[in-house]
Design a protein around this motif. Structure first.
Motif, PDB file in Angstrom:
ATOM      1  N   UNK A 270     -20.204  57.373 -63.473  1.00  0.00           N
ATOM      2  CA  UNK A 270     -19.212  57.872 -64.424  1.00  0.00           C
ATOM      3  C   UNK A 270     -19.287  57.091 -65.737  1.00  0.00           C
ATOM      4  N   UNK A 271     -19.523  55.780 -65.638  1.00  0.00           N
ATOM      5  CA  UNK A 271     -19.622  54.961 -66.858  1.00  0.00           C
ATOM      6  C   UNK A 271     -20.810  55.404 -67.709  1.00  0.00           C
ATOM      7  N   UNK A 272     -21.930  55.757 -67.051  1.00  0.00           N
ATOM      8  CA  UNK A 272     -23.106  56.207 -67.802  1.00  0.00           C
ATOM      9  C   UNK A 272     -22.814  57.528 -68.520  1.00  0.00           C
ATOM     10  N   UNK A 273     -22.076  58.436 -67.849  1.00  0.00           N
ATOM     11  CA  UNK A 273     -21.717  59.703 -68.502  1.00  0.00           C
ATOM     12  C   UNK A 273     -20.810  59.416 -69.703  1.00  0.00           C
ATOM     13  N   UNK A 274     -19.861  58.473 -69.534  1.00  0.00           N
ATOM     14  CA  UNK A 274     -18.966  58.132 -70.644  1.00  0.00           C
ATOM     15  C   UNK A 274     -19.759  57.536 -71.810  1.00  0.00           C
ATOM     16  N   UNK A 275     -20.710  56.648 -71.502  1.00  0.00           N
ATOM     17  CA  UNK A 275     -21.537  56.043 -72.554  1.00  0.00           C
ATOM     18  C   UNK A 275     -22.324  57.138 -73.282  1.00  0.00           C
ATOM     19  N   UNK A 276     -22.882  58.069 -72.500  1.00  0.00           N
ATOM     20  CA  UNK A 276     -23.628  59.189 -73.079  1.00  0.00           C
ATOM     21  C   UNK A 276     -22.733  59.963 -74.052  1.00  0.00           C
ATOM     22  N   UNK A 277     -21.509  60.299 -73.612  1.00  0.00           N
ATOM     23  CA  UNK A 277     -20.625  61.113 -74.454  1.00  0.00           C
ATOM     24  C   UNK A 277     -20.230  60.349 -75.713  1.00  0.00           C
ATOM     25  N   UNK A 278     -20.014  59.042 -75.593  1.00  0.00           N
ATOM     26  CA  UNK A 278     -19.704  58.233 -76.776  1.00  0.00           C
ATOM     27  C   UNK A 278     -20.838  58.316 -77.799  1.00  0.00           C
ATOM     28  N   UNK A 279     -22.074  58.140 -77.317  1.00  0.00           N
ATOM     29  CA  UNK A 279     -23.225  58.162 -78.242  1.00  0.00           C
ATOM     30  C   UNK A 279     -23.443  59.556 -78.823  1.00  0.00           C
ATOM     31  N   UNK A 280     -23.203  60.582 -78.000  1.00  0.00           N
ATOM     32  CA  UNK A 280     -23.490  61.948 -78.424  1.00  0.00           C
ATOM     33  C   UNK A 280     -22.415  62.468 -79.386  1.00  0.00           C
ATOM     34  N   UNK A 281     -21.146  62.100 -79.125  1.00  0.00           N
ATOM     35  CA  UNK A 281     -20.037  62.630 -79.941  1.00  0.00           C
ATOM     36  C   UNK A 281     -19.700  61.740 -81.133  1.00  0.00           C
ATOM     37  N   UNK A 282     -20.138  60.478 -81.125  1.00  0.00           N
ATOM     38  CA  UNK A 282     -19.765  59.580 -82.213  1.00  0.00           C
ATOM     39  C   UNK A 282     -21.023  58.859 -82.701  1.00  0.00           C
ATOM     40  N   UNK A 283     -21.660  59.438 -83.720  1.00  0.00           N
ATOM     41  CA  UNK A 283     -22.934  58.877 -84.192  1.00  0.00           C
ATOM     42  C   UNK A 283     -22.753  57.454 -84.733  1.00  0.00           C
ATOM     43  N   UNK A 284     -21.554  57.141 -85.268  1.00  0.00           N
ATOM     44  CA  UNK A 284     -21.339  55.776 -85.758  1.00  0.00           C
ATOM     45  C   UNK A 284     -21.388  54.789 -84.603  1.00  0.00           C
TER      46      UNK A 284
ATOM     47  N   UNK B 251     -11.695  56.883 -65.771  1.00  0.00           N
ATOM     48  CA  UNK B 251     -13.021  57.220 -66.312  1.00  0.00           C
ATOM     49  C   UNK B 251     -13.404  58.646 -65.898  1.00  0.00           C
ATOM     50  N   UNK B 252     -12.967  59.069 -64.707  1.00  0.00           N
ATOM     51  CA  UNK B 252     -13.265  60.446 -64.285  1.00  0.00           C
ATOM     52  C   UNK B 252     -12.500  61.460 -65.137  1.00  0.00           C
ATOM     53  N   UNK B 253     -11.230  61.158 -65.443  1.00  0.00           N
ATOM     54  CA  UNK B 253     -10.468  62.058 -66.321  1.00  0.00           C
ATOM     55  C   UNK B 253     -11.119  62.117 -67.707  1.00  0.00           C
ATOM     56  N   UNK B 254     -11.561  60.970 -68.206  1.00  0.00           N
ATOM     57  CA  UNK B 254     -12.179  60.941 -69.541  1.00  0.00           C
ATOM     58  C   UNK B 254     -13.422  61.816 -69.599  1.00  0.00           C
ATOM     59  N   UNK B 255     -14.332  61.659 -68.624  1.00  0.00           N
ATOM     60  CA  UNK B 255     -15.595  62.408 -68.749  1.00  0.00           C
ATOM     61  C   UNK B 255     -15.370  63.912 -68.577  1.00  0.00           C
ATOM     62  N   UNK B 256     -14.319  64.276 -67.810  1.00  0.00           N
ATOM     63  CA  UNK B 256     -14.058  65.694 -67.598  1.00  0.00           C
ATOM     64  C   UNK B 256     -13.376  66.319 -68.821  1.00  0.00           C
ATOM     65  N   UNK B 257     -12.495  65.551 -69.470  1.00  0.00           N
ATOM     66  CA  UNK B 257     -11.781  66.111 -70.621  1.00  0.00           C
ATOM     67  C   UNK B 257     -12.659  66.124 -71.863  1.00  0.00           C
TER      68      UNK B 257
ATOM     69  N   UNK C 204     -25.070  72.308 -69.334  1.00  0.00           N
ATOM     70  CA  UNK C 204     -24.820  72.811 -67.976  1.00  0.00           C
ATOM     71  C   UNK C 204     -25.207  71.758 -66.944  1.00  0.00           C
ATOM     72  N   UNK C 205     -26.320  71.065 -67.202  1.00  0.00           N
ATOM     73  CA  UNK C 205     -26.748  70.014 -66.275  1.00  0.00           C
ATOM     74  C   UNK C 205     -25.663  68.939 -66.161  1.00  0.00           C
ATOM     75  N   UNK C 206     -25.133  68.519 -67.323  1.00  0.00           N
ATOM     76  CA  UNK C 206     -24.099  67.479 -67.308  1.00  0.00           C
ATOM     77  C   UNK C 206     -22.873  67.927 -66.545  1.00  0.00           C
ATOM     78  N   UNK C 207     -22.503  69.209 -66.719  1.00  0.00           N
ATOM     79  CA  UNK C 207     -21.301  69.691 -66.023  1.00  0.00           C
ATOM     80  C   UNK C 207     -21.494  69.634 -64.511  1.00  0.00           C
ATOM     81  N   UNK C 208     -22.634  70.113 -64.030  1.00  0.00           N
ATOM     82  CA  UNK C 208     -22.833  70.110 -62.567  1.00  0.00           C
ATOM     83  C   UNK C 208     -22.965  68.676 -62.051  1.00  0.00           C
ATOM     84  N   UNK C 209     -23.676  67.829 -62.798  1.00  0.00           N
ATOM     85  CA  UNK C 209     -23.862  66.443 -62.350  1.00  0.00           C
ATOM     86  C   UNK C 209     -22.521  65.710 -62.272  1.00  0.00           C
ATOM     87  N   UNK C 210     -21.733  65.851 -63.347  1.00  0.00           N
ATOM     88  CA  UNK C 210     -20.470  65.120 -63.455  1.00  0.00           C
ATOM     89  C   UNK C 210     -19.499  65.535 -62.346  1.00  0.00           C
TER      90      UNK C 210
END
Length: 796
Positions: free
Chosen positions: A373-387, A286-292, A763-769
């Motif tokens: 990390x799971x919350x960041x992944x969920x965020x990225x899923x919602x943000x990058x995939x509107x479906x 999950x850490x590799x996923x949120x960083x990539x 930028x906030x997400x990058x520093x937080x993650x």
């Protein structure tokens, strides 16, 4: 050979390296092999036997030896990737090299002069005459060789994946021609077979992912910058078409995370009986996923290729789709099958809910630690995939994510070291609240009784949300003040859809209005009056659009009618302003907790605790103001949203028209909190004036509420006198059957403030993650005591 002997030899090799003043030739294999050939170490051993001071000493005093060590270790990985590591000894060499590079890389990154080293080509690399065809590879920079070798090794039969070999043992599978899509680690998205669990493979994958994460961590050594187009070269290359394993690796990581069930077979205490190697793998995955999943320019791919909400069937292998260059982001944004979405959502909900599971046997179930990390992944899923976002909101499954988020928010509200967790939770709810369906889903009755330190109530998920937000605002620590705008924006966004608030939630909303509308609070900071505007908007939305089911709220408004009259008659002359501020100086308490009718907390809950003194935390970038975070949309008759165009003159009062607009958003979050909090004495640059008070007081949207009071108060008073009533239930019954049709002003259009991506939040997400990853990787402490620049390491 005993383990202690090999450790001793390894330590001797390290000492030799640090004491040699002359460069050691790259061809001196007898010397270099000491670091990986016969040692049997763990990654913890490598960290203990290679001290930071010695790595820095070699870097400063014999740089060519450090360069050769890195080059030789990468060369071993490349050789292993080519041969497929058929022997145990070769597997051991690979693991030792991975551990050694994980130890050394942070010290390469912390020195600006060394940062380019891995991106230079090594003269003669891969061109020692033996391999005639290595010319094209020889020209690759060291970083690329390293990343490609690790990618190959992650699909190496009998090392990191199950072998499919049927024939004689000597016919090794050729790792270079193997189709890694047949070796995906777990069933799920795009793959149906679940390979048998093999803890050795899990351990080996984890070691290689640890090395990958360390490669990607160069981002930690660059200071935060508002230039969001600075891409991480390691991530960019690894997620490019140069990596032939990009698709199977992305799928493997995603499936391993979403298929993981920490509770296992439901045997109590099972996590105490045997080690769960899968958990470490899932954490690293999950850490590799949120960083990539870092998208160039901060805009989500959904914006470059608009996806219609009906979801046209563009499968993952659709050739026409031109998405972002980062293949991980590209693949994520193109997942579209309902069953894949269902698998992802169920998996994330199961893991997010895991820390909430209460059992009668203390400590009997395993609790995961990687919810941030799971919350960041969920965020990225919602943000990058509107479906995916529409899928989440299509059913009440979204509530399986909402409840754990509210639990984390409530639990972390008093803990200064968990400010980042509070922000990510609130950002996710802000994103969801921009969609009508989220408000509608909140009307589902709340029956799951997760023990939380909040008043007991009977009601819906909307009540739960309001009660938790009230608790955060009235009893969270001071550094959460910048989040108040966001919390109330979420309530405003969902308010037109809330069918019936409970008495407890209604009282909480009125208590917030009472606290925010005291003169000293309104006059002490230039933006505090926005909070009153948000709350009035909530009341107006409910009265105009959901009057029928909301007799509890109407009753609470009638009971607290004096608050609205005081607001309408707020004094604006200089003397009154000064008097209010003097009162504030005498009693500088926070938001009053009195009159909030605190009731007994839920059974089995623990009060939210502040951080233990000495807790280590990482600093965060500031978050932009609510007006930068969101854009306004108006809901039209048919339910579609139309973006509201801004004209410079039309500054609404829930926006920063106090000059903060033009400032750069990159002040630290502590400063943001101070700005909101500070009493007048410290913000000497700003003083409230009668003109300023009138500028917003005249815009207070009180007409609807005043009309409601004008009509209903005399009727309620008459009932009380006639029937001698002191009983609430009779009045509520009257209000329930009452109507204000034709008596209220014309309903205003519904305004929704939708989250919009911007450089500040990126930028906030990058520093937080990276802060989360820094703090969570303590065994071994990969980045500890290195010169990290992206954030500061602080103690509470």
């Amino acid at each position: 050979m005993g383990g202690s002997d090999s450790k001793l030899n390894f330590r001797k090799a390290v000492i030799q390296l640090t004491t040699k003043t002359q460069p050691v030739e790259a061809t001196d294999d007898a010397f270099w092999d000491q670091f990986w050939a016969d040692t049997i170490t763990t990654v913890q051993d490598v960290f203990a036997l290679v001290p930071a001071a010695e790595i820095r000493a070699v870097r400063e005093e014999s740089p060519s030896n450090l360069a050769t060590l890195c080059y030789k270790a990468v060369e071993k990985l490349v050789q292993g990737a080519e041969s497929g590591c058929p022997s145990e000894k070769e597997k051991q060499i690979i693991l030792n090299c991975a551990r050694l590079l994980s130890r050394i890389l942070p010290y390469i990154f912390e020195d600006p002069d060394w940062r380019g080293f891995f991106w230079s080509t090594v003269p003669g690399a891969g061109r020692d005459g033996a391999d005639g065809d290595a010319d094209e590879d020889g020209a690759r920079p060291l970083a690329e060789l390293l990343l490609l070798a690790v990618a190959d090794l992650l699909f190496c039969p009998d090392f990191t994946v199950q072998s499919h070999r049927r024939g004689a043992p000597d016919t090794a599978e050729d790792i270079q021609t193997l189709d890694s899509c047949e070796y995906i680690w777990e069933a799920g998205v795009g793959f149906a077979q679940s390979p048998p669990l093999n803890y050795i493979h899990d351990l080996n994958r984890t070691e290689l992912l640890k090395l990958l994460l360390t490669c990607f961590s160069e981002a930690m050594y660059l200071p935060p910058s508002s230039e969001n187009n600075i891409l991480n070269p390691w991530v960019t290359f690894f997620c490019s078409t140069d990596n032939r394993h990009a698709l199977p690796l992305f799928t493997s990581l995603l499936n391993v995370v979403c298929a993981y069930d920490p509770v296992g077979y439901g045997i109590p205490y099972n996590h105490l009986l045997f080690s769960d190697y899968r958990e470490q793998l899932v954490e690293h995955a999950v850490q590799i996923l949120i960083v990539t999943l870092e998208h160039e320019g901060g805009a989500a791919p959904g914006h470059s290729q608009p996806l219609d909400s009906t979801g046209s069937p563009a499968s993952l292998d659709d050739q026409d789709f031109v998405g972002p260059d980062n293949l991980f982001v590209n693949y994520l944004s193109r997942i579209h099958r309902e069953e894949d979405f269902g698998f992802i959502l169920k998996g994330l909900a199961r893991l997010l809910t895991n820390p909430l599971i209460q059992t009668y046997l203390p400590n009997s179930t395993k609790k995961i630690q990687f919810h941030q990390e799971l919350l960041v992944l969920f965020w990225k899923l919602c943000d990058f995939n509107k479906k995916f976002l529409f899928f989440v909101l299509k059913s009440s499954d979204v509530l399986d994510v909402l409840v754990p988020i509210l639990y984390y928010l409530n639990d972390a509200r008093a803990d200064q070291s968990r400010v980042g967790l509070m922000h990510i939770g609130v950002f996710i709810l802000l994103l969801l609240s921009g969609e009508r369906n989220f408000g509608v889903r909140l009307n589902k009755p709340y029956a799951v009784r997760v023990p939380m330190d909040i008043p007991v109530f009977t009601g819906t998920h909307a009540d739960l949300l309001i009660v938790v937000f009230h608790k955060i605002i009235t009893s969270g620590h001071q550094r959460l003040q910048p989040l108040f705008d966001c919390l109330l924006t979420i309530v405003v966004n969902v308010s037109p859809y809330l069918k019936s608030l409970s008495m407890v939630a209604s009282n909480k909303l009125l208590h917030l209005l009472e606290a925010f509308s005291t003169p000293w609070f309104l006059f002490s900071v230039s933006q505090n009056h926005h909070l009153v505007f948000f709350l009035l908007e909530v009341f107006n939305n409910i009265i105009q659009y959901q009057f029928d089911g909301n007799c509890n709220l109407v009753y609470a408004i009638i009971r607290k009618r004096s608050v609205f009259h005081q607001l309408a008659n707020l004094p604006s002359d200089s003397a009154s302003i000064q008097k209010a501020l003097q009162r504030k100086k005498r009693s500088p308490e926070g938001i009053s907790r009195t009159n909030s009718q605190e009731t007994v907390s839920m059974e089995g809950s623990r009060p939210a605790a502040p951080a233990e003194p000495g807790t280590v935390k990482t600093s965060l970038a500031a978050t932009p103001g609510i007006d930068k975070l969101t854009e306004k949309s108006q809901v039209s008759e048919d339910g579609t949203m139309v973006s509201v165009q801004h004209t410079p003159s039309d500054h609404s009062d829930t926006e920063s028209n106090s000059g903060r607009d033009n400032e750069d958003v990159f002040y630290t979050e502590a400063e943001t909190a101070r700005r909101r909090l500070s009493s007048v004495s410290s913000v000497s640059s700003w003083t409230p004036t009668p003109e300023w008070v009138l500028s917003w007081k005249t815009k207070l949207p009180l007409q609807t509420i005043m009309r409601l009071l004008q009509v209903l108060v005399p009727q309620v008073e008459k009932i009380c006198i006639d029937k001698g009533l002191t009983d609430e239930s009779e009045i509520l019954k009257f209000l329930q059957h009452g109507t204000l049709v034709g008596l209220l002003p014309v309903p205003h259009p519904i305004l929704i403030r939708k989250y919009q991506a911007n450089a500040g939040t990126a930028m906030w997400f990058r520093t937080y993650m990276w802060g989360v990853i820094y703090l969570r990787n303590v065994d071994p402490p990969i980045w500890y005591d290195t010169d990290v620049r992206l954030f500061e390491i602080q103690r509470v």
